[in-house]
Design a protein around this motif. Structure first.
Motif, PDB file in Angstrom:
ATOM      1  N   GLN A  95       0.821  -1.215   0.000  1.00  0.00           N
ATOM      2  CA  GLN A  95       0.000   0.000   0.000  1.00  0.00           C
ATOM      3  C   GLN A  95       0.851   1.260   0.000  1.00  0.00           C
ATOM      4  O   GLN A  95       1.850   1.354   0.706  1.00  0.00           O
ATOM      5  CB  GLN A  95      -0.898   0.016   1.232  1.00  0.00           C
ATOM      6  CG  GLN A  95      -2.229  -0.686   1.054  1.00  0.00           C
ATOM      7  CD  GLN A  95      -3.184  -0.309   2.164  1.00  0.00           C
ATOM      8  OE1 GLN A  95      -2.796  -0.161   3.322  1.00  0.00           O
ATOM      9  NE2 GLN A  95      -4.453  -0.153   1.827  1.00  0.00           N
ATOM     10  N   THR A  96       0.436   2.234  -0.774  1.00  0.00           N
ATOM     11  CA  THR A  96       1.073   3.541  -0.756  1.00  0.00           C
ATOM     12  C   THR A  96       0.321   4.461   0.206  1.00  0.00           C
ATOM     13  O   THR A  96      -0.773   4.132   0.678  1.00  0.00           O
ATOM     14  CB  THR A  96       1.056   4.173  -2.152  1.00  0.00           C
ATOM     15  OG1 THR A  96      -0.314   4.455  -2.502  1.00  0.00           O
ATOM     16  CG2 THR A  96       1.670   3.238  -3.189  1.00  0.00           C
ATOM     17  N   THR A  97       0.900   5.625   0.457  1.00  0.00           N
ATOM     18  CA  THR A  97       0.222   6.620   1.279  1.00  0.00           C
ATOM     19  C   THR A  97      -1.134   6.981   0.695  1.00  0.00           C
ATOM     20  O   THR A  97      -2.127   7.101   1.429  1.00  0.00           O
ATOM     21  CB  THR A  97       1.095   7.883   1.412  1.00  0.00           C
ATOM     22  OG1 THR A  97       2.307   7.544   2.070  1.00  0.00           O
ATOM     23  CG2 THR A  97       0.382   8.970   2.201  1.00  0.00           C
ATOM     24  N   LEU A  98      -1.210   7.124  -0.617  1.00  0.00           N
ATOM     25  CA  LEU A  98      -2.475   7.498  -1.248  1.00  0.00           C
ATOM     26  C   LEU A  98      -3.498   6.367  -1.165  1.00  0.00           C
ATOM     27  O   LEU A  98      -4.699   6.631  -1.040  1.00  0.00           O
ATOM     28  CB  LEU A  98      -2.243   7.924  -2.694  1.00  0.00           C
ATOM     29  CG  LEU A  98      -1.432   9.219  -2.864  1.00  0.00           C
ATOM     30  CD1 LEU A  98      -1.347   9.609  -4.332  1.00  0.00           C
ATOM     31  CD2 LEU A  98      -2.019  10.361  -2.039  1.00  0.00           C
ATOM     32  N   ASP A  99      -3.028   5.126  -1.219  1.00  0.00           N
ATOM     33  CA  ASP A  99      -3.940   3.992  -1.005  1.00  0.00           C
ATOM     34  C   ASP A  99      -4.539   4.045   0.396  1.00  0.00           C
ATOM     35  O   ASP A  99      -5.747   3.857   0.582  1.00  0.00           O
ATOM     36  CB  ASP A  99      -3.204   2.658  -1.178  1.00  0.00           C
ATOM     37  CG  ASP A  99      -2.762   2.388  -2.601  1.00  0.00           C
ATOM     38  OD1 ASP A  99      -3.406   2.911  -3.535  1.00  0.00           O
ATOM     39  OD2 ASP A  99      -1.770   1.650  -2.769  1.00  0.00           O
ATOM     40  N   ARG A 100      -3.675   4.282   1.376  1.00  0.00           N
ATOM     41  CA  ARG A 100      -4.135   4.331   2.770  1.00  0.00           C
ATOM     42  C   ARG A 100      -5.080   5.508   2.986  1.00  0.00           C
ATOM     43  O   ARG A 100      -6.091   5.393   3.688  1.00  0.00           O
ATOM     44  CB  ARG A 100      -2.940   4.400   3.723  1.00  0.00           C
ATOM     45  CG  ARG A 100      -2.153   3.098   3.829  1.00  0.00           C
ATOM     46  CD  ARG A 100      -1.106   3.153   4.928  1.00  0.00           C
ATOM     47  NE  ARG A 100      -0.040   4.067   4.586  1.00  0.00           N
ATOM     48  CZ  ARG A 100       1.108   3.715   4.003  1.00  0.00           C
ATOM     49  NH1 ARG A 100       1.324   2.439   3.692  1.00  0.00           N
ATOM     50  NH2 ARG A 100       2.047   4.599   3.728  1.00  0.00           N
ATOM     51  N   LEU A 101      -4.766   6.653   2.369  1.00  0.00           N
ATOM     52  CA  LEU A 101      -5.632   7.818   2.493  1.00  0.00           C
ATOM     53  C   LEU A 101      -7.017   7.521   1.905  1.00  0.00           C
ATOM     54  O   LEU A 101      -8.049   7.860   2.512  1.00  0.00           O
ATOM     55  CB  LEU A 101      -5.010   9.020   1.782  1.00  0.00           C
ATOM     56  CG  LEU A 101      -5.854  10.293   1.720  1.00  0.00           C
ATOM     57  CD1 LEU A 101      -6.177  10.802   3.116  1.00  0.00           C
ATOM     58  CD2 LEU A 101      -5.137  11.371   0.909  1.00  0.00           C
ATOM     59  N   ILE A 134      -1.216  16.403   0.463  1.00  0.00           N
ATOM     60  CA  ILE A 134      -1.709  17.734   0.102  1.00  0.00           C
ATOM     61  C   ILE A 134      -2.223  17.730  -1.338  1.00  0.00           C
ATOM     62  O   ILE A 134      -3.306  18.241  -1.629  1.00  0.00           O
ATOM     63  CB  ILE A 134      -0.604  18.798   0.277  1.00  0.00           C
ATOM     64  CG1 ILE A 134      -0.161  18.894   1.737  1.00  0.00           C
ATOM     65  CG2 ILE A 134      -1.085  20.161  -0.219  1.00  0.00           C
ATOM     66  CD1 ILE A 134       1.022  19.823   1.969  1.00  0.00           C
ATOM     67  N   GLU A 135      -1.436  17.139  -2.237  1.00  0.00           N
ATOM     68  CA  GLU A 135      -1.832  17.092  -3.651  1.00  0.00           C
ATOM     69  C   GLU A 135      -3.131  16.318  -3.845  1.00  0.00           C
ATOM     70  O   GLU A 135      -3.894  16.588  -4.779  1.00  0.00           O
ATOM     71  CB  GLU A 135      -0.715  16.462  -4.495  1.00  0.00           C
ATOM     72  CG  GLU A 135       0.565  17.289  -4.566  1.00  0.00           C
ATOM     73  CD  GLU A 135       0.395  18.595  -5.315  1.00  0.00           C
ATOM     74  OE1 GLU A 135      -0.596  18.743  -6.057  1.00  0.00           O
ATOM     75  OE2 GLU A 135       1.249  19.494  -5.146  1.00  0.00           O
ATOM     76  N   ALA A 136      -3.394  15.364  -2.934  1.00  0.00           N
ATOM     77  CA  ALA A 136      -4.636  14.579  -3.012  1.00  0.00           C
ATOM     78  C   ALA A 136      -5.837  15.329  -2.454  1.00  0.00           C
ATOM     79  O   ALA A 136      -6.956  14.820  -2.480  1.00  0.00           O
ATOM     80  CB  ALA A 136      -4.458  13.261  -2.274  1.00  0.00           C
TER      81      ALA A 136
END
Length: 220
Positions: free
Chosen positions: A2-8, A47-49
């Protein structure tokens, strides 16, 4: 992996699902991304997400890390969620948009002085030590009403929220319910409660802000 964006994305889905199940609108719950100990390269994708609210534990760490990010993203909101020492009141008032850890009269007095000097008015939350843990910051529950009144009437502070961190080994729900009761009788609408392990319970019990770190950024 999992990436940070997946977790988010997973956290956002859990917030939305829990809110709907509780008869609430997902947009009622603000996600405070707890970025303490993480560097700009870890924070930038979040932030970009689209996330705009971040929580930091230490004044000095935040002041070193966030200015370049704020230059690029001017709509960010920073919360101080760690203990505040009175000698850091000036920096905290000048730098943070929300201070969640007002917990004793010495701090209330120092914040009031800095607010008068600077003309800057960060939103202030009282931290309540719902478990009465001797090692933990926060005003005791049976002293919370008097402390909130002292902040308001003696020091002229506007207290807009309450915050708590339940004991690690306790069921969190009674602590969230207690914080909600204290808020209700003091006319306070904002409840900062719930972290990575228990934010769904907090949402069910009225949290307006949840503080989530490792479930987004990964283990420290």
């Amino acid at each position: 992996m999992q990436t940070t964006l997946d977790r988010l994305a997973e956290v956002r889905a859990r917030i939305a699902r829990t809110a709907r199940d509780a008869g609430r609108r997902p947009e009622e719950i603000a996600l405070v991304c707890v970025s303490k100990t993480y560097g700009a390269k870890d924070i930038e994708p979040v932030i970009e997400a689209g996330e705009r609210i971040f929580g930091e534990n230490r004044v000095q760490e935040a002041m070193e890390k966030w200015p370049p990010l704020r230059q690029r993203h001017q709509d960010l909101e920073l919360h101080l969620i760690g203990p505040l020492q009175s000698n850091k009141a000036h920096e905290a008032v000048s730098f943070f948009d929300v201070i969640e850890t007002v917990d004793r009269e010495k701090i209330a007095k120092a914040l009031a002085e800095e607010i008068r000097k600077t003309g800057r008015h960060p939103r202030l939350y009282v931290q309540v030590n719902t478990g009465a843990e001797p090692q933990k910051a926060g005003v005791l529950p049976d002293e919370a009403d008097a402390f909130i009144e002292t902040c308001r009437k003696t020091h002229g502070l506007e207290i807009s929220g309450l915050m708590c961190i339940p004991p690690v080994n306790d069921q969190a729900s009674p602590h969230f319910a207690l914080l909600s009761q204290i808020a209700k009788r003091n006319g306070i609408a904002t409840l900062s409660m719930g972290m990575s392990a228990d934010f769904e319970l907090a949402i069910q019990l009225g949290a307006t802000h949840i503080r989530v770190g490792s479930a987004i950024f990964g283990p420290r």
